[in-house]
Design a protein around this motif. Sequence first.
Motif, PDB file in Angstrom:
ATOM      1  N   PRO A 360       0.894  -1.322  -0.030  1.00  0.00           N
ATOM      2  CA  PRO A 360       0.050   0.173   0.037  1.00  0.00           C
ATOM      3  C   PRO A 360       0.789   1.077  -0.025  1.00  0.00           C
ATOM      4  CG  PRO A 360      -0.940  -1.553   1.516  1.00  0.00           C
ATOM      5  CD  PRO A 360       0.490  -2.151   1.038  1.00  0.00           C
ATOM      6  N   ASP A 364       0.967   4.267  -2.900  1.00  0.00           N
ATOM      7  CA  ASP A 364       0.762   5.508  -2.597  1.00  0.00           C
ATOM      8  C   ASP A 364       1.762   6.731  -3.050  1.00  0.00           C
ATOM      9  OD1 ASP A 364      -1.475   5.039  -1.195  1.00  0.00           O
ATOM     10  OD2 ASP A 364      -0.596   5.023   0.911  1.00  0.00           O
ATOM     11  N   ASN A 396      -6.017  -3.408   2.840  1.00  0.00           N
ATOM     12  CA  ASN A 396      -5.161  -2.314   2.884  1.00  0.00           C
ATOM     13  C   ASN A 396      -4.450  -1.948   1.251  1.00  0.00           C
ATOM     14  OD1 ASN A 396      -5.129  -1.568   5.766  1.00  0.00           O
ATOM     15  ND2 ASN A 396      -3.469  -2.747   6.130  1.00  0.00           N
ATOM     16  N   VAL A 397      -4.388  -3.089   0.768  1.00  0.00           N
ATOM     17  CA  VAL A 397      -3.825  -2.947  -0.622  1.00  0.00           C
ATOM     18  C   VAL A 397      -5.215  -2.280  -1.544  1.00  0.00           C
ATOM     19  CG1 VAL A 397      -3.501  -4.203  -2.955  1.00  0.00           C
ATOM     20  CG2 VAL A 397      -2.075  -4.605  -0.700  1.00  0.00           C
ATOM     21  N   LYS A 399      -7.734  -0.468  -0.363  1.00  0.00           N
ATOM     22  CA  LYS A 399      -7.859   0.961  -0.219  1.00  0.00           C
ATOM     23  C   LYS A 399      -6.573   1.621  -0.864  1.00  0.00           C
ATOM     24  CE  LYS A 399      -9.749   0.213   4.649  1.00  0.00           C
ATOM     25  NZ  LYS A 399      -9.341   0.190   5.847  1.00  0.00           N
ATOM     26  N   ALA A 400      -5.497   1.160  -0.853  1.00  0.00           N
ATOM     27  CA  ALA A 400      -4.599   1.982  -1.710  1.00  0.00           C
ATOM     28  C   ALA A 400      -4.993   2.126  -3.190  1.00  0.00           C
ATOM     29  CB  ALA A 400      -3.022   1.486  -1.527  1.00  0.00           C
TER      30      ALA A 400
END
Length: 487
Positions: A360, A364, A396-397, A399-400
Amino acid sequence: MMEKTFIHRLFTLFPKAIAHKLLLMWMFILASWVIYFSLKDHTKFLFSLRNSISLNHWNTFRNSTYPEAPPNPEISPTETELRIESIMEKLDQLIPPRPFTNVSSTTSATHSRATLLSPRDTYCRGDQLDVLLEMRDHLGRRKEYGGDFLRARIFSPALKAGASGKVTDFNNGTYLVSFTLFWEGQVSLSVLLIHPSEGVSALWRARNQGYDRVNFTGQFANGTSPVFSKCGLTLHTTAELCKYLDYRDQEAFYCLKPPRVPCEALTHVTTRNADISYIRQKEWALFHRSNVGVEIMKNFASIKVSACGTLKYFDLHGVGPFKTHVLLDAERHTLIQWKKHGHPFITQSLFSVKDDNYIPREIDRIAGDKDTAIVITLGQHLRPFPIKIFIRRAINVQKAIERLFLRSPETKVILKTENTRRLFDNAEMFSDFHGYIQNLIMRDIFMDLNVGIIDAWDMTIADSTNNIHPPDYVIENQINMFLNYIC
Protein backbone atom coordinates in the motif's frame (compact mmCIF):
# COMPACT_ATOMS: atom_id res chain seq x y z
CA MET A 1 -72.38 -23.26 4.58
CA MET A 2 -75.88 -22.88 3.06
CA GLU A 3 -75.10 -25.62 0.53
CA LYS A 4 -74.00 -28.02 3.28
CA THR A 5 -77.18 -27.25 5.31
CA PHE A 6 -79.36 -27.82 2.26
CA ILE A 7 -77.78 -31.23 1.56
CA HIS A 8 -78.11 -32.21 5.23
CA ARG A 9 -81.82 -31.38 5.14
CA LEU A 10 -82.28 -33.47 2.00
CA PHE A 11 -80.92 -36.49 3.82
CA THR A 12 -83.08 -35.78 6.81
CA LEU A 13 -86.35 -35.31 4.91
CA PHE A 14 -85.74 -37.95 2.26
CA PRO A 15 -83.64 -40.76 3.71
CA LYS A 16 -81.76 -43.37 1.73
CA ALA A 17 -82.69 -43.89 -1.95
CA ILE A 18 -84.86 -40.81 -2.46
CA ALA A 19 -82.26 -38.51 -0.98
CA HIS A 20 -79.54 -40.03 -3.17
CA LYS A 21 -81.60 -39.43 -6.33
CA LEU A 22 -82.37 -35.83 -5.38
CA LEU A 23 -78.71 -35.17 -4.58
CA LEU A 24 -77.57 -36.52 -7.95
CA MET A 25 -80.18 -34.39 -9.71
CA TRP A 26 -78.99 -31.24 -7.89
CA MET A 27 -75.32 -31.91 -8.78
CA PHE A 28 -76.31 -32.49 -12.46
CA ILE A 29 -78.12 -29.13 -12.61
CA LEU A 30 -75.16 -27.32 -11.00
CA ALA A 31 -72.63 -28.91 -13.41
CA SER A 32 -74.78 -28.03 -16.43
CA TRP A 33 -74.95 -24.41 -15.31
CA VAL A 34 -71.12 -24.17 -15.01
CA ILE A 35 -70.56 -25.80 -18.42
CA TYR A 36 -73.09 -23.51 -20.11
CA PHE A 37 -71.48 -20.29 -18.93
CA SER A 38 -67.95 -21.58 -19.62
CA LEU A 39 -68.82 -22.47 -23.22
CA LYS A 40 -70.61 -19.17 -23.69
CA ASP A 41 -67.44 -17.21 -23.09
CA HIS A 42 -64.80 -19.86 -23.82
CA THR A 43 -62.75 -17.78 -26.26
CA LYS A 44 -62.29 -14.93 -23.80
CA PHE A 45 -61.45 -17.39 -21.04
CA LEU A 46 -58.83 -19.24 -23.07
CA PHE A 47 -57.08 -16.05 -24.24
CA SER A 48 -57.04 -14.68 -20.73
CA LEU A 49 -55.37 -17.87 -19.55
CA ARG A 50 -52.83 -17.89 -22.37
CA ASN A 51 -52.00 -14.25 -21.83
CA SER A 52 -51.13 -14.81 -18.19
CA ILE A 53 -48.65 -17.56 -19.12
CA SER A 54 -47.00 -16.75 -22.44
CA LEU A 55 -47.24 -12.97 -22.86
CA ASN A 56 -46.21 -11.72 -19.45
CA HIS A 57 -42.89 -10.34 -20.72
CA TRP A 58 -44.68 -7.29 -22.15
CA ASN A 59 -45.33 -4.49 -19.70
CA THR A 60 -48.83 -4.11 -21.12
CA PHE A 61 -50.96 -4.73 -24.20
CA ARG A 62 -53.03 -1.85 -25.48
CA ASN A 63 -55.23 -1.28 -28.49
CA SER A 64 -55.68 2.13 -30.03
CA THR A 65 -59.12 2.70 -28.47
CA TYR A 66 -58.12 2.81 -24.80
CA PRO A 67 -54.61 4.28 -24.36
CA GLU A 68 -53.26 4.49 -20.84
CA ALA A 69 -50.82 7.04 -19.42
CA PRO A 70 -47.28 5.70 -18.82
CA PRO A 71 -46.63 4.69 -15.18
CA ASN A 72 -43.97 7.15 -13.94
CA PRO A 73 -41.07 6.15 -16.25
CA GLU A 74 -37.61 5.95 -14.68
CA ILE A 75 -36.12 7.92 -17.57
CA SER A 76 -38.26 10.65 -19.07
CA PRO A 77 -38.92 10.39 -22.82
CA THR A 78 -37.62 13.93 -23.19
CA GLU A 79 -34.22 13.02 -21.77
CA THR A 80 -33.97 9.97 -24.02
CA GLU A 81 -34.99 11.95 -27.10
CA LEU A 82 -32.41 14.64 -26.32
CA ARG A 83 -29.68 12.02 -26.06
CA ILE A 84 -30.77 10.46 -29.35
CA GLU A 85 -30.72 13.83 -31.07
CA SER A 86 -27.27 14.63 -29.65
CA ILE A 87 -25.87 11.36 -30.95
CA MET A 88 -27.50 11.90 -34.34
CA GLU A 89 -25.91 15.35 -34.62
CA LYS A 90 -22.46 13.87 -34.00
CA LEU A 91 -23.06 11.15 -36.58
CA ASP A 92 -24.30 13.67 -39.15
CA GLN A 93 -21.09 15.64 -38.67
CA LEU A 94 -19.05 12.46 -39.03
CA ILE A 95 -20.92 11.45 -42.21
CA PRO A 96 -21.69 14.67 -44.14
CA PRO A 97 -23.51 14.56 -47.50
CA ARG A 98 -21.14 14.03 -50.42
CA PRO A 99 -21.92 15.05 -54.03
CA PHE A 100 -22.33 12.24 -56.53
CA THR A 101 -22.62 12.59 -60.29
CA ASN A 102 -20.99 9.40 -61.57
CA VAL A 103 -18.59 6.69 -60.48
CA SER A 104 -15.57 8.32 -62.12
CA SER A 105 -15.53 11.12 -59.52
CA THR A 106 -15.62 8.74 -56.53
CA THR A 107 -12.68 7.26 -54.64
CA SER A 108 -10.78 4.58 -56.56
CA ALA A 109 -8.73 1.94 -54.74
CA THR A 110 -6.62 1.20 -57.83
CA HIS A 111 -5.65 4.85 -58.30
CA SER A 112 -5.04 5.54 -54.59
CA ARG A 113 -1.71 4.77 -52.92
CA ALA A 114 -0.48 3.43 -49.58
CA THR A 115 3.03 4.56 -48.59
CA LEU A 116 5.07 3.21 -45.69
CA LEU A 117 6.37 6.05 -43.49
CA SER A 118 9.98 5.86 -42.24
CA PRO A 119 10.64 2.44 -43.84
CA ARG A 120 13.31 0.18 -42.34
CA ASP A 121 14.87 -3.15 -43.29
CA THR A 122 13.83 -4.71 -39.98
CA TYR A 123 11.25 -3.75 -37.40
CA CYS A 124 11.11 -4.74 -33.75
CA ARG A 125 8.22 -6.46 -32.05
CA GLY A 126 6.20 -3.75 -30.33
CA ASP A 127 7.05 -1.07 -32.91
CA GLN A 128 4.36 1.09 -34.45
CA LEU A 129 4.04 0.86 -38.22
CA ASP A 130 2.53 3.91 -39.96
CA VAL A 131 1.10 3.97 -43.47
CA LEU A 132 -0.04 7.10 -45.33
CA LEU A 133 -3.00 6.77 -47.70
CA GLU A 134 -3.50 9.27 -50.53
CA MET A 135 -6.89 8.83 -52.15
CA ARG A 136 -7.66 9.57 -55.80
CA ASP A 137 -10.75 9.19 -57.96
CA HIS A 138 -11.12 6.97 -61.04
CA LEU A 139 -9.60 9.71 -63.22
CA GLY A 140 -6.52 9.93 -61.01
CA ARG A 141 -7.44 13.24 -59.39
CA ARG A 142 -6.63 13.87 -55.71
CA LYS A 143 -9.64 13.63 -53.41
CA GLU A 144 -10.16 16.76 -51.34
CA TYR A 145 -12.35 15.32 -48.60
CA GLY A 146 -12.44 12.17 -46.47
CA GLY A 147 -15.18 9.88 -45.27
CA ASP A 148 -14.13 6.70 -47.10
CA PHE A 149 -14.96 3.45 -45.29
CA LEU A 150 -11.64 1.58 -44.94
CA ARG A 151 -10.58 -1.70 -43.37
CA ALA A 152 -6.91 -2.22 -42.48
CA ARG A 153 -5.07 -5.21 -41.02
CA ILE A 154 -1.68 -6.87 -40.68
CA PHE A 155 -1.40 -10.66 -40.79
CA SER A 156 0.95 -13.65 -40.93
CA PRO A 157 -0.86 -16.68 -42.40
CA ALA A 158 1.83 -19.12 -41.31
CA LEU A 159 1.37 -18.05 -37.69
CA LYS A 160 -2.41 -17.63 -38.01
CA ALA A 161 -1.86 -14.17 -36.53
CA GLY A 162 -3.56 -10.91 -37.38
CA ALA A 163 -4.36 -7.47 -35.98
CA SER A 164 -6.45 -4.52 -37.14
CA GLY A 165 -5.10 -1.04 -37.80
CA LYS A 166 -6.26 2.32 -36.48
CA VAL A 167 -7.41 4.69 -39.24
CA THR A 168 -7.15 8.47 -38.77
CA ASP A 169 -9.08 10.57 -41.30
CA PHE A 170 -7.56 14.01 -41.99
CA ASN A 171 -10.70 14.99 -43.98
CA ASN A 172 -8.62 16.13 -46.95
CA GLY A 173 -8.28 12.90 -48.91
CA THR A 174 -5.40 11.55 -46.84
CA TYR A 175 -5.44 9.00 -44.00
CA LEU A 176 -2.92 7.65 -41.51
CA VAL A 177 -3.17 3.94 -40.74
CA SER A 178 -1.24 2.81 -37.63
CA PHE A 179 -0.44 -0.77 -36.63
CA THR A 180 1.26 -2.25 -33.57
CA LEU A 181 3.63 -5.10 -34.52
CA PHE A 182 2.67 -7.70 -31.93
CA TRP A 183 4.62 -10.71 -33.23
CA GLU A 184 7.87 -11.69 -34.96
CA GLY A 185 8.30 -12.95 -38.52
CA GLN A 186 7.10 -11.88 -41.98
CA VAL A 187 4.11 -9.60 -41.70
CA SER A 188 1.83 -8.64 -44.60
CA LEU A 189 -0.39 -5.58 -44.74
CA SER A 190 -3.80 -5.05 -46.31
CA VAL A 191 -5.90 -1.89 -46.69
CA LEU A 192 -9.31 -2.33 -48.32
CA LEU A 193 -11.60 0.38 -49.63
CA ILE A 194 -14.99 -1.02 -48.58
CA HIS A 195 -17.06 1.97 -49.74
CA PRO A 196 -16.01 5.37 -51.11
CA SER A 197 -17.20 8.40 -49.17
CA GLU A 198 -19.93 8.99 -51.77
CA GLY A 199 -21.26 5.47 -51.10
CA VAL A 200 -21.07 6.00 -47.34
CA SER A 201 -23.11 9.20 -47.73
CA ALA A 202 -25.74 7.36 -49.78
CA LEU A 203 -25.98 4.54 -47.23
CA TRP A 204 -26.39 6.99 -44.34
CA ARG A 205 -29.09 8.96 -46.14
CA ALA A 206 -31.00 5.80 -47.07
CA ARG A 207 -30.62 4.24 -43.63
CA ASN A 208 -32.64 6.99 -41.98
CA GLN A 209 -35.45 7.34 -44.52
CA GLY A 210 -37.89 4.53 -43.82
CA TYR A 211 -39.13 1.66 -41.68
CA ASP A 212 -40.58 -0.36 -44.51
CA ARG A 213 -37.58 -2.33 -45.84
CA VAL A 214 -38.82 -5.33 -43.85
CA ASN A 215 -42.38 -6.68 -43.87
CA PHE A 216 -43.58 -8.06 -40.52
CA THR A 217 -46.53 -10.44 -40.44
CA GLY A 218 -48.18 -11.27 -37.12
CA GLN A 219 -49.96 -14.54 -36.45
CA PHE A 220 -52.94 -14.33 -34.12
CA ALA A 221 -54.45 -17.41 -32.52
CA ASN A 222 -58.13 -17.84 -33.37
CA GLY A 223 -59.31 -21.30 -32.47
CA THR A 224 -57.93 -23.81 -34.98
CA SER A 225 -57.44 -21.26 -37.80
CA PRO A 226 -54.77 -18.59 -37.18
CA VAL A 227 -55.33 -15.06 -38.47
CA PHE A 228 -52.52 -13.07 -40.11
CA SER A 229 -52.08 -9.32 -40.03
CA LYS A 230 -49.53 -6.68 -41.04
CA CYS A 231 -47.19 -5.54 -38.24
CA GLY A 232 -44.19 -3.25 -37.85
CA LEU A 233 -42.20 -0.78 -35.77
CA THR A 234 -44.48 1.90 -37.14
CA LEU A 235 -47.65 1.70 -39.25
CA HIS A 236 -49.05 4.69 -41.13
CA THR A 237 -52.75 3.93 -41.16
CA THR A 238 -56.05 5.11 -39.73
CA ALA A 239 -57.16 1.53 -39.06
CA GLU A 240 -57.42 0.21 -35.51
CA LEU A 241 -54.06 -0.95 -34.18
CA CYS A 242 -52.80 -3.36 -31.56
CA LYS A 243 -50.09 -1.48 -29.68
CA TYR A 244 -47.45 -3.52 -27.86
CA LEU A 245 -45.75 -0.89 -25.75
CA ASP A 246 -42.91 -0.79 -23.26
CA TYR A 247 -43.62 2.56 -21.62
CA ARG A 248 -40.52 2.68 -19.46
CA ASP A 249 -38.02 2.26 -22.30
CA GLN A 250 -40.23 3.87 -24.97
CA GLU A 251 -40.16 0.80 -27.24
CA ALA A 252 -43.13 -0.07 -29.43
CA PHE A 253 -44.42 -2.65 -31.91
CA TYR A 254 -47.73 -2.46 -33.78
CA CYS A 255 -50.09 -4.74 -35.70
CA LEU A 256 -53.29 -4.05 -37.60
CA LYS A 257 -56.00 -5.40 -35.31
CA PRO A 258 -57.73 -8.40 -36.90
CA PRO A 259 -61.55 -8.27 -36.78
CA ARG A 260 -63.08 -10.00 -33.76
CA VAL A 261 -59.68 -11.18 -32.47
CA PRO A 262 -58.14 -9.64 -29.32
CA CYS A 263 -54.68 -8.07 -29.46
CA GLU A 264 -53.51 -10.51 -26.80
CA ALA A 265 -53.92 -13.33 -29.34
CA LEU A 266 -50.65 -12.41 -31.13
CA THR A 267 -48.40 -15.47 -30.77
CA HIS A 268 -45.84 -15.39 -33.61
CA VAL A 269 -44.21 -12.97 -36.04
CA THR A 270 -42.41 -13.63 -39.32
CA THR A 271 -40.48 -11.26 -41.62
CA ARG A 272 -39.67 -10.89 -45.30
CA ASN A 273 -37.42 -8.34 -46.99
CA ALA A 274 -39.50 -5.78 -48.88
CA ASP A 275 -38.75 -4.75 -52.46
CA ILE A 276 -38.06 -1.16 -51.38
CA SER A 277 -34.86 0.88 -51.69
CA TYR A 278 -33.92 4.44 -50.82
CA ILE A 279 -30.63 4.20 -52.75
CA ARG A 280 -30.95 6.14 -55.99
CA GLN A 281 -30.69 4.14 -59.19
CA LYS A 282 -27.36 5.63 -60.31
CA GLU A 283 -25.89 5.15 -56.82
CA TRP A 284 -26.25 1.38 -57.04
CA ALA A 285 -23.13 1.29 -59.22
CA LEU A 286 -21.13 2.19 -56.10
CA PHE A 287 -22.21 -1.09 -54.48
CA HIS A 288 -21.48 -3.40 -57.38
CA ARG A 289 -19.35 -6.33 -56.25
CA SER A 290 -16.36 -5.05 -58.26
CA ASN A 291 -16.39 -1.78 -56.28
CA VAL A 292 -16.69 -3.20 -52.76
CA GLY A 293 -13.68 -4.29 -50.67
CA VAL A 294 -10.99 -3.41 -53.23
CA GLU A 295 -7.32 -3.57 -52.18
CA ILE A 296 -5.50 -0.22 -52.20
CA MET A 297 -2.21 -0.35 -54.10
CA LYS A 298 0.95 -0.12 -51.98
CA ASN A 299 4.60 0.48 -52.78
CA PHE A 300 6.03 -2.21 -50.47
CA ALA A 301 5.83 -5.94 -49.87
CA SER A 302 5.74 -7.70 -46.50
CA ILE A 303 7.95 -6.50 -43.67
CA LYS A 304 10.25 -8.40 -41.32
CA VAL A 305 9.74 -8.16 -37.56
CA SER A 306 12.36 -9.32 -35.05
CA ALA A 307 12.45 -9.62 -31.26
CA CYS A 308 15.22 -6.96 -31.00
CA GLY A 309 15.29 -6.87 -27.17
CA THR A 310 15.53 -3.15 -26.84
CA LEU A 311 14.87 -3.25 -23.16
CA LYS A 312 18.19 -2.90 -21.32
CA TYR A 313 18.94 -3.98 -17.75
CA PHE A 314 19.70 -1.01 -15.51
CA ASP A 315 21.86 -1.94 -12.49
CA LEU A 316 20.88 -0.14 -9.27
CA HIS A 317 23.79 -1.86 -7.46
CA GLY A 318 21.60 -3.56 -4.87
CA VAL A 319 22.48 -6.72 -2.91
CA GLY A 320 21.21 -10.25 -3.59
CA PRO A 321 18.63 -11.66 -6.01
CA PHE A 322 15.72 -9.82 -4.36
CA LYS A 323 16.97 -6.30 -4.92
CA THR A 324 14.93 -3.90 -7.04
CA HIS A 325 15.28 -4.77 -10.75
CA VAL A 326 14.88 -2.22 -13.54
CA LEU A 327 14.60 -2.62 -17.34
CA LEU A 328 14.82 0.52 -19.45
CA ASP A 329 14.13 1.48 -23.07
CA ALA A 330 15.14 5.13 -23.35
CA GLU A 331 14.06 5.44 -27.00
CA ARG A 332 10.48 4.36 -26.28
CA HIS A 333 10.39 5.99 -22.83
CA THR A 334 9.58 2.65 -21.22
CA LEU A 335 10.60 1.61 -17.71
CA ILE A 336 9.79 -1.70 -16.02
CA GLN A 337 10.51 -2.14 -12.32
CA TRP A 338 10.20 -5.21 -10.08
CA LYS A 339 10.20 -4.81 -6.33
CA LYS A 340 9.50 -7.31 -3.57
CA HIS A 341 6.86 -6.59 -0.97
CA GLY A 342 7.52 -5.81 2.71
CA HIS A 343 7.42 -8.21 5.65
CA PRO A 344 6.87 -11.11 5.73
CA PHE A 345 9.19 -12.19 2.91
CA ILE A 346 10.40 -15.79 3.31
CA THR A 347 13.78 -16.78 1.85
CA GLN A 348 17.12 -18.16 3.04
CA SER A 349 18.92 -15.55 0.92
CA LEU A 350 20.04 -12.34 2.56
CA PHE A 351 17.97 -9.33 1.44
CA SER A 352 18.12 -5.63 2.17
CA VAL A 353 15.37 -3.91 4.16
CA LYS A 354 16.60 -0.37 3.53
CA ASP A 355 14.27 0.32 0.61
CA ASP A 356 11.52 -2.03 1.78
CA ASN A 357 7.91 -0.90 1.89
CA TYR A 358 4.53 -2.50 2.25
CA ILE A 359 2.57 -2.67 -1.02
CA PRO A 360 0.00 0.00 0.00
CA ARG A 361 2.85 2.44 0.75
CA GLU A 362 4.42 1.75 -2.66
CA ILE A 363 1.09 2.38 -4.38
CA ASP A 364 0.66 5.65 -2.48
CA ARG A 365 3.98 6.87 -3.93
CA ILE A 366 2.78 6.43 -7.53
CA ALA A 367 1.19 9.47 -9.18
CA GLY A 368 -0.28 7.37 -11.96
CA ASP A 369 -1.48 8.25 -15.48
CA LYS A 370 -2.76 6.55 -18.64
CA ASP A 371 0.76 5.27 -19.41
CA THR A 372 1.29 3.63 -16.01
CA ALA A 373 0.46 0.00 -15.27
CA ILE A 374 0.90 -1.74 -11.91
CA VAL A 375 0.93 -5.50 -11.34
CA ILE A 376 0.49 -6.78 -7.79
CA THR A 377 0.91 -10.34 -6.55
CA LEU A 378 0.35 -11.36 -2.97
CA GLY A 379 0.07 -14.69 -1.21
CA GLN A 380 2.90 -17.24 -1.12
CA HIS A 381 4.89 -15.54 1.64
CA LEU A 382 1.83 -15.16 3.88
CA ARG A 383 0.69 -18.81 3.82
CA PRO A 384 2.46 -19.79 7.09
CA PHE A 385 0.72 -17.08 9.14
CA PRO A 386 -2.80 -16.67 10.57
CA ILE A 387 -5.27 -15.74 7.83
CA LYS A 388 -6.08 -12.38 9.45
CA ILE A 389 -2.60 -11.17 8.43
CA PHE A 390 -3.44 -11.85 4.79
CA ILE A 391 -6.93 -10.35 5.01
CA ARG A 392 -5.60 -7.12 6.57
CA ARG A 393 -2.89 -6.82 3.91
CA ALA A 394 -5.36 -7.42 1.08
CA ILE A 395 -7.80 -4.82 2.44
CA ASN A 396 -4.98 -2.27 2.79
CA VAL A 397 -3.96 -2.91 -0.83
CA GLN A 398 -7.58 -2.44 -1.91
CA LYS A 399 -7.79 0.91 -0.10
CA ALA A 400 -4.50 2.05 -1.68
CA ILE A 401 -5.81 1.19 -5.16
CA GLU A 402 -9.00 3.17 -4.47
CA ARG A 403 -6.86 6.17 -3.46
CA LEU A 404 -4.81 5.73 -6.66
CA PHE A 405 -7.97 5.69 -8.82
CA LEU A 406 -9.18 8.89 -7.15
CA ARG A 407 -6.07 10.77 -8.24
CA SER A 408 -5.57 8.89 -11.52
CA PRO A 409 -8.54 6.87 -12.83
CA GLU A 410 -6.66 6.01 -16.05
CA THR A 411 -3.91 4.04 -14.30
CA LYS A 412 -4.13 0.33 -15.09
CA VAL A 413 -3.95 -2.07 -12.14
CA ILE A 414 -3.62 -5.82 -12.62
CA LEU A 415 -3.74 -8.45 -9.88
CA LYS A 416 -1.75 -11.65 -10.41
CA THR A 417 -3.07 -14.48 -8.27
CA GLU A 418 -0.62 -16.81 -6.56
CA ASN A 419 0.19 -20.05 -8.34
CA THR A 420 0.34 -23.66 -7.13
CA ARG A 421 3.54 -25.17 -5.69
CA ARG A 422 4.97 -28.60 -4.89
CA LEU A 423 2.43 -30.96 -3.38
CA PHE A 424 4.90 -32.37 -0.83
CA ASP A 425 6.16 -29.15 0.75
CA ASN A 426 5.43 -28.66 4.43
CA ALA A 427 1.62 -28.92 4.22
CA GLU A 428 0.97 -27.09 7.49
CA MET A 429 2.84 -24.03 6.24
CA PHE A 430 2.60 -24.10 2.45
CA SER A 431 -0.28 -26.35 1.34
CA ASP A 432 -2.11 -25.13 -1.76
CA PHE A 433 -5.24 -25.26 0.37
CA HIS A 434 -3.96 -22.08 2.03
CA GLY A 435 -3.42 -20.56 -1.41
CA TYR A 436 -6.92 -21.56 -2.49
CA ILE A 437 -8.47 -19.82 0.53
CA GLN A 438 -6.37 -16.71 -0.11
CA ASN A 439 -7.55 -16.66 -3.71
CA LEU A 440 -11.16 -16.70 -2.53
CA ILE A 441 -10.43 -13.82 -0.17
CA MET A 442 -8.74 -11.77 -2.91
CA ARG A 443 -11.68 -12.21 -5.29
CA ASP A 444 -14.11 -11.15 -2.59
CA ILE A 445 -12.15 -8.06 -1.51
CA PHE A 446 -11.35 -6.81 -5.04
CA MET A 447 -14.71 -7.74 -6.57
CA ASP A 448 -15.92 -4.16 -7.10
CA LEU A 449 -12.63 -2.63 -8.27
CA ASN A 450 -11.87 -2.01 -11.93
CA VAL A 451 -8.73 -4.16 -12.00
CA GLY A 452 -7.46 -6.82 -14.38
CA ILE A 453 -6.76 -10.40 -13.28
CA ILE A 454 -3.92 -12.67 -14.35
CA ASP A 455 -5.14 -16.02 -13.07
CA ALA A 456 -1.81 -17.73 -12.35
CA TRP A 457 -3.66 -20.20 -10.12
CA ASP A 458 -5.77 -21.41 -13.03
CA MET A 459 -2.81 -21.45 -15.44
CA THR A 460 -0.60 -23.57 -13.20
CA ILE A 461 -3.39 -26.03 -12.42
CA ALA A 462 -4.16 -26.40 -16.13
CA ASP A 463 -0.50 -27.00 -16.94
CA SER A 464 0.15 -29.15 -13.83
CA THR A 465 3.26 -27.12 -13.01
CA ASN A 466 3.50 -27.70 -9.27
CA ASN A 467 6.42 -25.36 -8.78
CA ILE A 468 6.54 -22.16 -6.76
CA HIS A 469 8.56 -20.73 -9.68
CA PRO A 470 6.75 -21.95 -12.83
CA PRO A 471 8.68 -22.68 -16.06
CA ASP A 472 9.40 -19.91 -18.57
CA TYR A 473 6.62 -20.80 -21.00
CA VAL A 474 4.03 -20.38 -18.24
CA ILE A 475 5.52 -17.04 -17.26
CA GLU A 476 5.45 -16.04 -20.94
CA ASN A 477 1.71 -16.74 -21.07
CA GLN A 478 1.21 -14.59 -17.99
CA ILE A 479 3.23 -11.76 -19.57
CA ASN A 480 1.17 -12.02 -22.77
CA MET A 481 -2.01 -11.69 -20.72
CA PHE A 482 -0.53 -8.64 -19.00
CA LEU A 483 0.30 -7.10 -22.39
CA ASN A 484 -3.29 -7.69 -23.53
CA TYR A 485 -4.46 -5.54 -20.62
CA ILE A 486 -2.16 -2.62 -21.37
CA CYS A 487 -1.95 -2.62 -25.19
